[in-house]
Motif scaffolding. Structure first.
Motif, short mmCIF file in Angstrom:
data_model
loop_
_atom_site.label_atom_id
_atom_site.label_comp_id
_atom_site.label_asym_id
_atom_site.label_seq_id
_atom_site.Cartn_x
_atom_site.Cartn_y
_atom_site.Cartn_z
N LEU A 712 0.96 -1.17 0.06
CA LEU A 712 0.04 0.01 0.01
C LEU A 712 1.02 1.11 0.14
CD1 LEU A 712 -2.66 1.24 0.01
CD2 LEU A 712 -2.83 1.15 2.76
N ASN A 713 0.87 2.02 -1.02
CA ASN A 713 1.54 3.20 -1.24
C ASN A 713 3.25 2.85 -1.30
OD1 ASN A 713 -0.70 4.74 -1.67
ND2 ASN A 713 -0.86 4.94 0.69
N TYR A 717 2.36 -4.40 2.90
CA TYR A 717 0.95 -4.41 3.81
C TYR A 717 0.79 -5.93 4.04
CZ TYR A 717 -3.77 -2.85 4.80
OH TYR A 717 -5.09 -2.53 5.06
N THR A 718 0.46 -6.30 5.26
CA THR A 718 0.33 -7.72 5.64
C THR A 718 -1.16 -7.92 5.98
OG1 THR A 718 0.95 -7.33 7.74
CG2 THR A 718 2.64 -8.00 6.58
N ASP A 726 -8.33 4.68 3.82
CA ASP A 726 -7.11 4.16 3.25
C ASP A 726 -7.34 4.45 1.59
OD1 ASP A 726 -5.74 3.41 5.31
OD2 ASP A 726 -6.24 1.42 5.17
N ILE A 727 -8.42 3.92 1.20
CA ILE A 727 -8.85 4.24 -0.50
C ILE A 727 -9.02 5.80 -0.66
CG2 ILE A 727 -10.46 3.67 -2.08
CD1 ILE A 727 -11.01 0.95 -0.72
N LEU A 733 -2.72 0.81 -4.32
CA LEU A 733 -2.71 -0.60 -3.79
C LEU A 733 -2.08 -1.73 -4.72
CD1 LEU A 733 -3.90 -2.78 -1.64
CD2 LEU A 733 -5.96 -2.82 -2.91
N GLU A 734 -0.84 -2.49 -4.40
CA GLU A 734 -0.54 -3.55 -5.21
C GLU A 734 -0.35 -4.73 -4.87
OE1 GLU A 734 3.37 -2.32 -7.29
OE2 GLU A 734 4.18 -3.86 -6.06
N TYR A 735 -1.11 -5.66 -5.64
CA TYR A 735 -1.13 -7.23 -5.18
C TYR A 735 -0.12 -7.61 -5.96
CZ TYR A 735 -6.11 -6.23 -4.13
OH TYR A 735 -7.36 -5.77 -3.93
#
Length: 757
Positions: A712-713, A717-718, A726-727, A733-735
């Motif tokens: 996240l940013n 991010y766990t 947050d949105i 947001l990166e998966y």
């Protein structure tokens, strides 16, 4: 956007290669998101979607009505049907009950003579078939050729006005039928048309109204229509009788208007209003003063393109892109504008009001849409406060929070008062709502005595031998109570919080530990006998359009409590796993809405929609990824039969939209979105606060469906969820996806979603 890959020959010169890879800015085509929408998805099967021309959330949904009536024709149109009786100004989309589809215009050539005193529906004598291969359906535009008369009809719309253009063949008569007798109807026990009226005001203008008793028991709609050519003659029919006058009223009212066929198209524009004919005329004059069909069409296209552009969605599979943008389109048909351009609107008490400080809307399928549609709106829709204020106004007019409001009527359809979580969620997320007004509207919930609520206060559950749908009602009421408790906690009402939080725990009173299911309890405190968790009788048992397998999980507001009543995580997981593996058999008489089966999970109906996302609460996020991808593959197709159940005013689509982004709002009022498995490779979202939020899925594919890690940013991010704030703060947001589960992702208890963050 989906980008089609172009194959470039390797033998071209370096200069040409450079130019191909670096096109001039002027050559880069702006995205037209409507190219990725297929309005015919869901028009077959049990999808019940609207097909025709409109603008986002407009009052007018101008489209064809088929001759057939029945459950699969709730929108007036079904893909299996090739008949048309005319083009109606209003339609519902995706509902399980029919209504609207009224104020119908039908271009015809020479009509056959009717036998004297013919009592058959007039539409049965003049309807036409059409060729689906030449039909054009877009969000802003509809075109069809009527085979019987060889007439081409084109439709487009503004917010409150429908514009039609008819092309009559050479040497044909040019007639238009105004049908105020017919509508879209599925509750055949209702009376249908109660009264209708028409006036020939001058040689180019008519006006009228229709009042009906269908799903909405007192539905009033008014219209004014102007034609581009003079009316040469008219014939008003009241049933089989001819009325020799310029105005008439009656139950079976049809009017035949005759025009010169000068080989030029005939245009007609119709303003509608739920207030008066004068309101319809004002809407028409204000919104569409000209006759420029192409300009009106272009404006409607622009309105849809702007609305759809809040999501810039990319995926390698073009079918996924089409499904996403069609889902987004379907989520933006309702709610619909309900006021005239001057702010006048019809209240839930039948009185005419002047809206102040908000635009009233109607058509709220709340039992469906509180789950995901309204949480979706809080991200990108600028009308959220208007929706909430519309619901608050209805409460002030009818005395209770709305259940399923439809064009000034409370239909009372389904269970729960789910305008409560919709309004509370909007308030908690900071939309422009008056705190005192919200409180005044929702605080009376504890005094409602209807529909089993008196039992709930008295004994903590609804007696199954006294009230139908007892379990479904009790579980939904617990969610409503939780929403009020959240509001009370936020606004410092400690005693109110205690009262409503206690009510929100009433779901425990329906849980039978000996069977592991929510089930009906009788007045004496005993369980209903002969329990079968697979059994469901439509409209008669303890569940609404479902059974114990599906309803046992309806505790989105207290998943931890649900885990505890099962006896802990291990037993909860075992039971949840079994939901997807037990037999999918249903008994005779079960609701037709129970569709889209994986075991006893039923994606075709809304109470199941959050269940896939319960695994992260017990540290098994990877199982959610598996199940979400299975639902995508099995139950969403880019075909007319592409929806597994009723689209329900956007809810079936909102599940797809959220899940494509990789998360879903299990609890519709806590601002938390639980991770699943994204379909998108990349999405750029324009939020309703003006900020941007980007979602990227690296190494994403049909086989790479498991989240390996998240950033996240730019930071690790766990957690297996993301919060609304947050949105809305904007960012990325990166998966990172993989072909095998990362069973440690979201495993730690500190990384799991919680019901009360």
């Amino acid at each position: 956007m989906f980008k089609q890959k172009k194959h470039v020959l390797l033998i071209i010169s370096p200069i040409l290669l450079f130019l191909a890879c670096h096109p001039k800015t002027s050559e880069v085509r702006e995205n037209n998101y409507l190219n990725f929408v297929n309005p015919l998805i869901g028009s077959g099967g049990h999808g019940h979607v609207f097909v025709g021309a409109s603008v986002p959330h407009g009052m007018v949904q101008l489209g064809p009505n088929n001759l057939t009536k029945g459950w699969d024709w709730c929108s007036g149109y079904h893909d299996s049907d090739s008949t048309i009786i005319g083009f109606a100004q209003t339609h519902l989309s995706g509902t399980g009950i029919a209504d609207l589809g009224d104020i119908i215009f039908m271009p015809v050539g020479k009509l056959p003579s009717r036998p004297m005193k013919d009592t058959a529906s007039f539409a049965k004598t003049y309807f036409s078939t059409f060729d689906k291969s030449t039909e054009i359906a877009k969000p802003h535009y509809y075109q069809v050729k009527l085979k019987r008369y060889q007439i081409e009809a084109e439709l487009t719309a503004s917010q409150r006005v429908g514009l039609q253009r008819y092309h009559f063949p050479k040497n044909s008569e040019a007639n238009v039928i105004v049908n105020l007798e017919e509508s879209v109807q599925s509750i055949l026990s209702r009376k249908g048309t109660l009264d209708a009226g028409i006036k020939i005001l001058n040689d180019t203008t008519i006006s009228g109204y229709r009042i009906s008793d269908e799903w909405a028991k007192d539905h009033k709609v008014y219209f004014t229509t102007v034609f581009s050519k003079p009316i040469l003659k008219h014939q008003i029919l009241s049933g089989a009788d001819t009325v020799n006058a310029k105005e008439a009223n009656g139950i079976r009212l049809n009017t035949i208007l005759n025009f010169e066929n000068d080989n030029q198209p005939l245009l007609l524009k119709t303003g509608i209003s739920y207030v008066s004919e004068a309101g319809a005329a004002l809407n028409l004059k204000t919104e569409m003063p000209s006759w420029d069909f192409e300009q009106t069409k272009a404006k409607a296209e622009e309105a849809w393109n702007k609305s759809l552009s809040t999501f810039d969605f990319e995926a390698q599979d073009s079918t996924i892109v089409t499904q996403f943008y069609t889902a987004l389109y379907h989520s933006q048909i309702a709610p619909s504008v309900f006021s005239d351009v001057n702010g006048d609107y019809r209240g839930a008490d039948g009185k005419i009001y002047q809206a102040k400080g908000f635009t009233p809307y109607t058509i709220f399928s709340l039992w469906d849409t509180y789950r995901a549609v309204h949480p979706l709106y809080t991200l990108t829709d600028e009308r959220v406060a208007d929706y909430a204020n519309s619901l608050l106004a209805i409460q002030e007019q009818q005395g209770t929070m709305p259940v399923w409001p439809l064009v000034g009527n409370e239909t009372g359809t389904m269970v729960g008062f789910h305008s409560i979580p919709v309004v509370v969620d909007a308030y908690l997320k900071g939309f422009n709502l008056n705190q005192e007004r919200v409180w005044n509207a929702i605080k009376g919930f504890e005094d409602y005595n209807q529909l089993g609520l008196k039992d709930t206060r008295k004994q903590g559950y609804i007696s199954a031998d006294q009230e139908p749908w007892s379990v479904a009602k009790g579980l939904e009421y617990a969610i409503d109570s939780y929403a009020i408790a959240k509001f009370a906690a936020q606004t410092g009402k400690k005693e109110v919080f205690k009262t409503y939080f206690k009510s929100s725990q009433n779901y425990k009173n329906y849980f039978d530990k000996s069977t592991g299911f929510m089930r009906g309890k009788l007045s004496d405190g005993s369980w209903r006998a002969n329990f079968n968790p697979y059994h469901s009788i439509h409209m008669e048992d303890d569940y609404v359009e479902g059974n114990a397998w599906q309803y046992t999980w309806l505790v989105p507001h207290d998943v931890e409590g649900l885990i505890n009543v099962f006896g802990g995580e291990s037993k909860f997981i075992t039971k949840l796993d079994s939901l997807f593996t037990v037999k999918s058999d249903l008994n005779e008489g079960a609701s037709i809405d129970i569709t889209g089966m994986i075991g006893q999970y039923a994606h075709g109906n809304e109470p199941s929609h959050h269940i896939l996302y319960l695994y992260p609460f017990v540290g098994q996020q990877w199982k959610t990824a598996e199940k979400v991808r299975e639902v995508f593959d099995k139950f969403y197709k880019a075909t007319p039969n592409g929806l597994i159940g009723n689209e329900d005013c956007g809810q079936m689509s909102a599940w797809y939209i959220f899940s494509s982004m990789g998360f879903y709002p299990v609890n519709p009022v806590n601002g938390m979105f639980v991770f699943g498995s994204p379909l998108a490779d990349k999405i750029n979202i324009t939020l309703n606060n003006g900020k941007k939020f980007k979602i990227i899925a690296l190494d994403n594919s049909a086989t790479h469906k498991y989240i390996q890690s998240v950033k996240l940013n730019g930071k690790a991010y766990t957690k297996s969820y993301i919060m609304y704030d947050d949105i809305m703060n904007g960012g990325t947001l990166e998966y990172t996806m993989g072909s095998k589960p990362n069973k440690t992702f979201g495993l730690a208890k500190t990384d799991r979603p919680v019901s009360n963050p």
